[in-house]
Design a protein around this motif. Structure first.
Motif, PDB file in Angstrom:
ATOM      1  N   GLY A   3       0.805  -1.208   0.000  1.00 63.63           N
ATOM      2  CA  GLY A   3       0.000   0.000   0.000  1.00 63.63           C
ATOM      3  C   GLY A   3       0.837   1.257   0.000  1.00 63.63           C
ATOM      4  N   GLU A   4       2.047   1.179   0.604  1.00 67.34           N
ATOM      5  CA  GLU A   4       2.894   2.377   0.669  1.00 67.34           C
ATOM      6  C   GLU A   4       3.436   2.738  -0.703  1.00 67.34           C
ATOM      7  OE1 GLU A   4       5.898   1.912   3.516  1.00 67.34           O
ATOM      8  OE2 GLU A   4       4.564   1.733   5.235  1.00 67.34           O
ATOM      9  N   SER A   5       3.850   1.698  -1.478  1.00 68.99           N
ATOM     10  CA  SER A   5       4.451   1.979  -2.777  1.00 68.99           C
ATOM     11  C   SER A   5       3.445   2.495  -3.793  1.00 68.99           C
ATOM     12  CB  SER A   5       5.133   0.717  -3.314  1.00 68.99           C
ATOM     13  OG  SER A   5       4.180  -0.309  -3.460  1.00 68.99           O
ATOM     14  N   SER A   6       2.144   2.293  -3.534  1.00 63.76           N
ATOM     15  CA  SER A   6       1.147   2.770  -4.490  1.00 63.76           C
ATOM     16  C   SER A   6       0.770   4.227  -4.256  1.00 63.76           C
ATOM     17  CB  SER A   6      -0.108   1.888  -4.391  1.00 63.76           C
ATOM     18  OG  SER A   6      -0.657   1.964  -3.083  1.00 63.76           O
ATOM     19  N   GLY A   7       1.242   4.831  -3.185  1.00 64.40           N
ATOM     20  CA  GLY A   7       0.925   6.218  -2.898  1.00 64.40           C
ATOM     21  C   GLY A   7       1.815   7.172  -3.659  1.00 64.40           C
ATOM     22  N   PRO A   8       1.653   8.470  -3.440  1.00 62.69           N
ATOM     23  CA  PRO A   8       2.486   9.465  -4.138  1.00 62.69           C
ATOM     24  C   PRO A   8       3.969   9.307  -3.836  1.00 62.69           C
ATOM     25  CG  PRO A   8       0.570  10.498  -3.130  1.00 62.69           C
ATOM     26  CD  PRO A   8       0.605   9.096  -2.628  1.00 62.69           C
ATOM     27  N   ARG A   9       4.307   9.000  -2.561  1.00 61.20           N
ATOM     28  CA  ARG A   9       5.724   8.841  -2.220  1.00 61.20           C
ATOM     29  C   ARG A   9       6.313   7.637  -2.930  1.00 61.20           C
ATOM     30  NH1 ARG A   9       7.727   8.763   3.949  1.00 61.20           N
ATOM     31  NH2 ARG A   9       7.691  11.009   3.608  1.00 61.20           N
ATOM     32  N   GLY A  10       5.529   6.544  -3.016  1.00 63.53           N
ATOM     33  CA  GLY A  10       6.039   5.357  -3.706  1.00 63.53           C
ATOM     34  C   GLY A  10       6.254   5.616  -5.187  1.00 63.53           C
ATOM     35  N   ARG A  11       5.342   6.340  -5.825  1.00 54.40           N
ATOM     36  CA  ARG A  11       5.519   6.653  -7.249  1.00 54.40           C
ATOM     37  C   ARG A  11       6.709   7.571  -7.461  1.00 54.40           C
ATOM     38  NH1 ARG A  11      -0.228   6.851  -7.178  1.00 54.40           N
ATOM     39  NH2 ARG A  11      -0.181   9.125  -6.943  1.00 54.40           N
ATOM     40  N   PHE A  12       6.880   8.533  -6.556  1.00 54.25           N
ATOM     41  CA  PHE A  12       8.036   9.429  -6.687  1.00 54.25           C
ATOM     42  C   PHE A  12       9.338   8.649  -6.555  1.00 54.25           C
ATOM     43  CE2 PHE A  12      11.262  12.016  -4.516  1.00 54.25           C
ATOM     44  CZ  PHE A  12      11.470  12.984  -5.485  1.00 54.25           C
ATOM     45  N   THR A  13       9.400   7.729  -5.583  1.00 50.10           N
ATOM     46  CA  THR A  13      10.613   6.920  -5.410  1.00 50.10           C
ATOM     47  C   THR A  13      10.865   6.054  -6.629  1.00 50.10           C
ATOM     48  OG1 THR A  13      10.233   6.882  -3.026  1.00 50.10           O
ATOM     49  CG2 THR A  13      11.746   5.234  -3.922  1.00 50.10           C
ATOM     50  N   TYR A  14       9.805   5.487  -7.188  1.00 54.96           N
ATOM     51  CA  TYR A  14       9.950   4.644  -8.370  1.00 54.96           C
ATOM     52  C   TYR A  14      10.529   5.425  -9.552  1.00 54.96           C
ATOM     53  CZ  TYR A  14       8.515   2.056 -12.522  1.00 54.96           C
ATOM     54  OH  TYR A  14       8.501   1.423 -13.738  1.00 54.96           O
ATOM     55  N   TRP A  15       9.958   6.597  -9.832  1.00 52.91           N
ATOM     56  CA  TRP A  15      10.452   7.378 -10.966  1.00 52.91           C
ATOM     57  C   TRP A  15      11.831   7.959 -10.688  1.00 52.91           C
ATOM     58  CZ3 TRP A  15       8.661   6.514 -15.445  1.00 52.91           C
ATOM     59  CH2 TRP A  15       7.329   6.151 -15.617  1.00 52.91           C
ATOM     60  N   ARG A  16      12.124   8.256  -9.434  1.00 54.19           N
ATOM     61  CA  ARG A  16      13.469   8.745  -9.108  1.00 54.19           C
ATOM     62  C   ARG A  16      14.514   7.674  -9.356  1.00 54.19           C
ATOM     63  NH1 ARG A  16      16.663   8.472  -4.696  1.00 54.19           N
ATOM     64  NH2 ARG A  16      15.034   7.428  -3.492  1.00 54.19           N
ATOM     65  N   LEU A  17      14.218   6.427  -8.987  1.00 53.88           N
ATOM     66  CA  LEU A  17      15.156   5.330  -9.239  1.00 53.88           C
ATOM     67  C   LEU A  17      15.278   5.040 -10.736  1.00 53.88           C
ATOM     68  CD1 LEU A  17      14.209   2.909  -6.324  1.00 53.88           C
ATOM     69  CD2 LEU A  17      16.168   4.452  -6.469  1.00 53.88           C
ATOM     70  N   ARG A  18      14.158   5.126 -11.448  1.00 53.51           N
ATOM     71  CA  ARG A  18      14.221   4.936 -12.899  1.00 53.51           C
ATOM     72  C   ARG A  18      15.088   6.008 -13.555  1.00 53.51           C
ATOM     73  NH1 ARG A  18      10.098   2.279 -15.695  1.00 53.51           N
ATOM     74  NH2 ARG A  18      11.242   3.052 -17.526  1.00 53.51           N
ATOM     75  N   PHE A  19      14.913   7.255 -13.115  1.00 54.50           N
ATOM     76  CA  PHE A  19      15.710   8.343 -13.682  1.00 54.50           C
ATOM     77  C   PHE A  19      17.186   8.175 -13.344  1.00 54.50           C
ATOM     78  CE2 PHE A  19      17.667  12.563 -12.983  1.00 54.50           C
ATOM     79  CZ  PHE A  19      17.659  13.009 -14.293  1.00 54.50           C
TER      80      PHE A  19
END
Length: 201
Positions: A3-19
C-alpha cells in the motif's frame, strides 16, 4: 505491491530510481551543460537590453550564425543523452562550436555559453560506460576438498579413532606417522629384519 508503494511517495521513489538508472547509462551532465550552452549563444544576439528608458540592441551582423550554433549545441546535447555511442564525436563538435562562438556570437554568449559548452564537450569525450560489478571470488586452497554441507540430508559425522581401536594398515603410506609410544626410528622394515634375525638365531 504494498500500500505504501502505491501512494504518491512510492511513485516518486519509483520514478526517481528509474531516472537515476537512465542517467547512469549515458553522459548526462555533458548533455545538460551542452543544452544550457546553446541558450545564451542563440539568445543574446537577438536580445534587447533595457536600461531605464534606454534600449540597447545587442544584435550583430552574424545573428543567423549565432542561432545556428545555438541550435546545433542543443542538438548535440540531446545526441549525448539519447545516442551516447557517438559521444566522442558530439564532444569534439561541441568544443569546436564553442570556439567558433567566440567571434560570432558576442564572445560566446558573454562567455557563459562558451564555458558551458567547453565543460559539456570535455565531459562527453571523457565519459565511458561503467562495468557491472563482478561477484566476489571465493577464496579456496587448491587441492582441498570442499567442506560437506552439514545441513544436507543424509550427512553424518565421520567416525573418530577411538583408543584401542585397530587402525588400517599403513604399509603403503610413504610417510607413516608414529603411533603413541612407538619409536619413530623403528620402521616396519627394521622390525621385520629384527624378527628375522631372532627367528634365525
Amino acid at each position: 505491491m504494498s500500500g505504501e508503494s502505491s501512494g504518491p511517495r512510492g511513485r516518486f521513489t519509483y520514478w526517481r530510481l528509474r531516472f537515476r538508472d537512465w542517467r547512469g547509462t549515458r553522459p548526462f551532465w555533458a548533455g545538460l551543460f551542452t543544452l544550457l550552452s546553446g541558450a545564451p549563444i542563440a539568445y543574446f544576439p537577438y536580445a534587447n537590453l533595457q536600461i531605464g528608458h534606454l534600449t540597447m540592441a545587442m544584435a550583430t551582423t552574424a545573428g543567423a550564425g549565432s542561432l545556428i550554433i545555438g541550435v546545433l549545441l542543443v542538438t548535440l546535447g540531446l545526441t549525448m543523452w539519447f545516442h551516447s555511442i557517438v559521444r566522442v564525436f558530439a564532444g569534439v563538435a561541441t568544443i569546436l562550436l564553442a570556439l567558433v562562438s567566440l567571434p560570432v556570437s558576442n564572445i560566446g554568449g558573454f562567455l557563459i555559453g562558451f564555458v558551458l559548452a567547453l565543460f559539456g564537450g570535455a565531459l562527453s569525450v571523457s565519459w565511458a560506460p561503467g562495468r557491472p560489478p563482478r561477484p566476489a571470488a571465493e577464496h579456496h586452497i587448491p587441492h582441498q576438498a570442499p567442506e560437506p554441507d552439514r545441513a544436507e540430508p543424509g550427512w553424518a559425522e565421520p567416525d573418530r579413532a577411538e583408543p584401542g581401536r585397530a587402525e588400517p594398515d599403513r604399509a603403503g603410506d610413504p610417510f607413516p606417522v608414529p603411533r603413541d609410544g612407538e619409536d619413530p626410528n623403528v620402521t616396519e622394515t627394521t622390525a621385520q629384519a629384527n624378527g628375522g634375525r631372532n627367528s634365525a638365531g
